[in-house]
Write a protein that holds these residues in place. Sequence first.
Motif, PDB file in Angstrom:
ATOM      1  N   LEU A 140     -19.777  -6.851   8.419  1.00  0.00           N
ATOM      2  CA  LEU A 140     -18.586  -7.226   7.669  1.00  0.00           C
ATOM      3  C   LEU A 140     -18.794  -8.561   6.960  1.00  0.00           C
ATOM      4  O   LEU A 140     -19.507  -9.436   7.446  1.00  0.00           O
ATOM      5  N   PRO A 141     -18.147  -8.739   5.807  1.00  0.00           N
ATOM      6  CA  PRO A 141     -18.207 -10.039   5.146  1.00  0.00           C
ATOM      7  C   PRO A 141     -17.464 -11.086   5.960  1.00  0.00           C
ATOM      8  O   PRO A 141     -16.627 -10.752   6.794  1.00  0.00           O
ATOM      9  N   ALA A 142     -17.791 -12.320   5.741  1.00  0.00           N
ATOM     10  CA  ALA A 142     -17.099 -13.393   6.451  1.00  0.00           C
ATOM     11  C   ALA A 142     -15.611 -13.343   6.134  1.00  0.00           C
ATOM     12  O   ALA A 142     -15.213 -13.018   5.012  1.00  0.00           O
ATOM     13  N   PRO A 143     -14.754 -13.606   7.133  1.00  0.00           N
ATOM     14  CA  PRO A 143     -13.316 -13.566   6.890  1.00  0.00           C
ATOM     15  C   PRO A 143     -12.890 -14.594   5.849  1.00  0.00           C
ATOM     16  O   PRO A 143     -13.513 -15.639   5.687  1.00  0.00           O
ATOM     17  N   ALA A 144     -11.823 -14.291   5.153  1.00  0.00           N
ATOM     18  CA  ALA A 144     -11.291 -15.204   4.153  1.00  0.00           C
ATOM     19  C   ALA A 144     -10.785 -16.476   4.834  1.00  0.00           C
ATOM     20  O   ALA A 144     -10.430 -16.456   6.008  1.00  0.00           O
ATOM     21  N   PRO A 145     -10.768 -17.610   4.108  1.00  0.00           N
ATOM     22  CA  PRO A 145     -10.290 -18.851   4.713  1.00  0.00           C
ATOM     23  C   PRO A 145      -8.911 -18.725   5.320  1.00  0.00           C
ATOM     24  O   PRO A 145      -8.631 -19.303   6.358  1.00  0.00           O
ATOM     25  N   ALA A 146      -8.030 -17.966   4.664  1.00  0.00           N
ATOM     26  CA  ALA A 146      -6.690 -17.742   5.189  1.00  0.00           C
ATOM     27  C   ALA A 146      -6.553 -16.284   5.597  1.00  0.00           C
ATOM     28  O   ALA A 146      -6.714 -15.385   4.778  1.00  0.00           O
ATOM     29  N   LEU A 168     -12.701 -11.036  23.854  1.00  0.00           N
ATOM     30  CA  LEU A 168     -13.889 -10.556  24.565  1.00  0.00           C
ATOM     31  C   LEU A 168     -14.317  -9.192  24.052  1.00  0.00           C
ATOM     32  O   LEU A 168     -15.517  -8.910  23.899  1.00  0.00           O
ATOM     33  N   LEU A 169     -13.355  -8.335  23.780  1.00  0.00           N
ATOM     34  CA  LEU A 169     -13.671  -7.033  23.188  1.00  0.00           C
ATOM     35  C   LEU A 169     -14.367  -7.231  21.844  1.00  0.00           C
ATOM     36  O   LEU A 169     -15.376  -6.583  21.543  1.00  0.00           O
ATOM     37  N   ALA A 170     -13.820  -8.118  21.035  1.00  0.00           N
ATOM     38  CA  ALA A 170     -14.376  -8.355  19.700  1.00  0.00           C
ATOM     39  C   ALA A 170     -15.759  -8.977  19.757  1.00  0.00           C
ATOM     40  O   ALA A 170     -16.533  -8.867  18.807  1.00  0.00           O
ATOM     41  N   GLN A 171     -16.080  -9.607  20.872  1.00  0.00           N
ATOM     42  CA  GLN A 171     -17.424 -10.166  21.053  1.00  0.00           C
ATOM     43  C   GLN A 171     -18.421  -9.100  21.495  1.00  0.00           C
ATOM     44  O   GLN A 171     -19.603  -9.383  21.651  1.00  0.00           O
ATOM     45  N   GLY A 172     -17.919  -7.867  21.697  1.00  0.00           N
ATOM     46  CA  GLY A 172     -18.794  -6.763  22.043  1.00  0.00           C
ATOM     47  C   GLY A 172     -18.926  -6.482  23.522  1.00  0.00           C
ATOM     48  O   GLY A 172     -19.786  -5.703  23.931  1.00  0.00           O
ATOM     49  N   LEU A 173     -18.076  -7.064  24.356  1.00  0.00           N
ATOM     50  CA  LEU A 173     -18.156  -6.829  25.795  1.00  0.00           C
ATOM     51  C   LEU A 173     -17.531  -5.481  26.152  1.00  0.00           C
ATOM     52  O   LEU A 173     -16.532  -5.074  25.551  1.00  0.00           O
ATOM     53  N   SER A 174     -18.116  -4.813  27.131  1.00  0.00           N
ATOM     54  CA  SER A 174     -17.560  -3.566  27.635  1.00  0.00           C
ATOM     55  C   SER A 174     -16.399  -3.884  28.576  1.00  0.00           C
ATOM     56  O   SER A 174     -16.184  -5.044  28.962  1.00  0.00           O
ATOM     57  N   ASN A 175     -15.656  -2.846  28.995  1.00  0.00           N
ATOM     58  CA  ASN A 175     -14.559  -3.057  29.934  1.00  0.00           C
ATOM     59  C   ASN A 175     -15.064  -3.670  31.232  1.00  0.00           C
ATOM     60  O   ASN A 175     -14.424  -4.554  31.811  1.00  0.00           O
ATOM     61  N   ALA A 176     -16.221  -3.190  31.710  1.00  0.00           N
ATOM     62  CA  ALA A 176     -16.775  -3.724  32.953  1.00  0.00           C
ATOM     63  C   ALA A 176     -17.136  -5.196  32.805  1.00  0.00           C
ATOM     64  O   ALA A 176     -16.905  -6.009  33.711  1.00  0.00           O
ATOM     65  N   GLU A 177     -17.704  -5.552  31.661  1.00  0.00           N
ATOM     66  CA  GLU A 177     -18.084  -6.946  31.430  1.00  0.00           C
ATOM     67  C   GLU A 177     -16.856  -7.838  31.304  1.00  0.00           C
ATOM     68  O   GLU A 177     -16.856  -8.977  31.769  1.00  0.00           O
ATOM     69  N   ILE A 178     -15.801  -7.316  30.674  1.00  0.00           N
ATOM     70  CA  ILE A 178     -14.556  -8.078  30.564  1.00  0.00           C
ATOM     71  C   ILE A 178     -13.958  -8.306  31.945  1.00  0.00           C
ATOM     72  O   ILE A 178     -13.486  -9.413  32.268  1.00  0.00           O
ATOM     73  N   LEU A 211      -9.686  -6.681  13.328  1.00  0.00           N
ATOM     74  CA  LEU A 211      -8.454  -7.456  13.182  1.00  0.00           C
ATOM     75  C   LEU A 211      -8.623  -8.841  13.805  1.00  0.00           C
ATOM     76  O   LEU A 211      -8.190  -9.847  13.231  1.00  0.00           O
ATOM     77  N   ALA A 212      -9.267  -8.895  14.981  1.00  0.00           N
ATOM     78  CA  ALA A 212      -9.482 -10.187  15.638  1.00  0.00           C
ATOM     79  C   ALA A 212     -10.313 -11.100  14.753  1.00  0.00           C
ATOM     80  O   ALA A 212     -10.036 -12.300  14.656  1.00  0.00           O
ATOM     81  N   GLN A 213     -11.315 -10.533  14.094  1.00  0.00           N
ATOM     82  CA  GLN A 213     -12.146 -11.343  13.203  1.00  0.00           C
ATOM     83  C   GLN A 213     -11.339 -11.843  12.014  1.00  0.00           C
ATOM     84  O   GLN A 213     -11.416 -13.018  11.644  1.00  0.00           O
ATOM     85  N   ARG A 214     -10.563 -10.936  11.397  1.00  0.00           N
ATOM     86  CA  ARG A 214      -9.760 -11.347  10.235  1.00  0.00           C
ATOM     87  C   ARG A 214      -8.745 -12.423  10.603  1.00  0.00           C
ATOM     88  O   ARG A 214      -8.447 -13.297   9.802  1.00  0.00           O
TER      89      ARG A 214
END
Length: 219
Positions: A140-146, A168-178, A211-214
């Motif tokens: 994905l492209p970098a999120p917009a400043p706003a 944590l989900l958005a960082q790629g962690l699984s449910n077990a890792e979370i 969505l978390a990234q945006r």
Amino acid sequence: MTAPIRVLLADDDRLVRAALETILRPFDDITLVAQAGDGRQAIDLTLLHRPDVVLLDIRMPMMDGLAALREIRRGSPSVQVVMLTTFGEDDYVGQALTGGAAGFLLKDSAADELPHAIRAAAAGNAYLSPKVTRQVLNRLPAPAPAAPSEDLARVRTLSDREREVLVLLAQGLSNAEISTRLFVTEGTVKTHLYRVFTKIGCDNRVQAAMLAQRAGLLG
């Protein structure tokens, strides 16, 4: 005793089928009922055996996995489909999810992800490999400043713990890792994720991570 989850495996590579069968063989709650070498055969065997879950390669001869997915979902809507691929591009993920896939798993994912994805799909839950989530975000492209005000508004509906789970989900962690990171059970993580998805209006991990990234939650 609960009946084992009945699985159909569809992949045109015999070595891949053999490797996946080897991974699944030790699990008493999963049984492999049939194997297919192309998309058309996968559809026919699904109608014949009525498995609970189909593991479906995304690229096969005769009919590719995405086309076979649509046919399986149309003819056997109760059958859940987990897509298998060596590719991690977001366009495949999007097409698979739009076509009704219950999961998306890279073939080089950790071996323990395969039974986890099958169990999740059989229970009616979507499963996206953490590696898939990470690869999608990396493209994905970098999120917009706003961040869009709608995304920020959705994030503000979350509690502090729900927002922590989303990050944590958005960082790629699984449910077990979370669950390990937060010192809670996987059941508690699933409950948090259900509430997160409901509040922010997302259907799966990739949508929630995007969505978390945006919204700027990833820093």
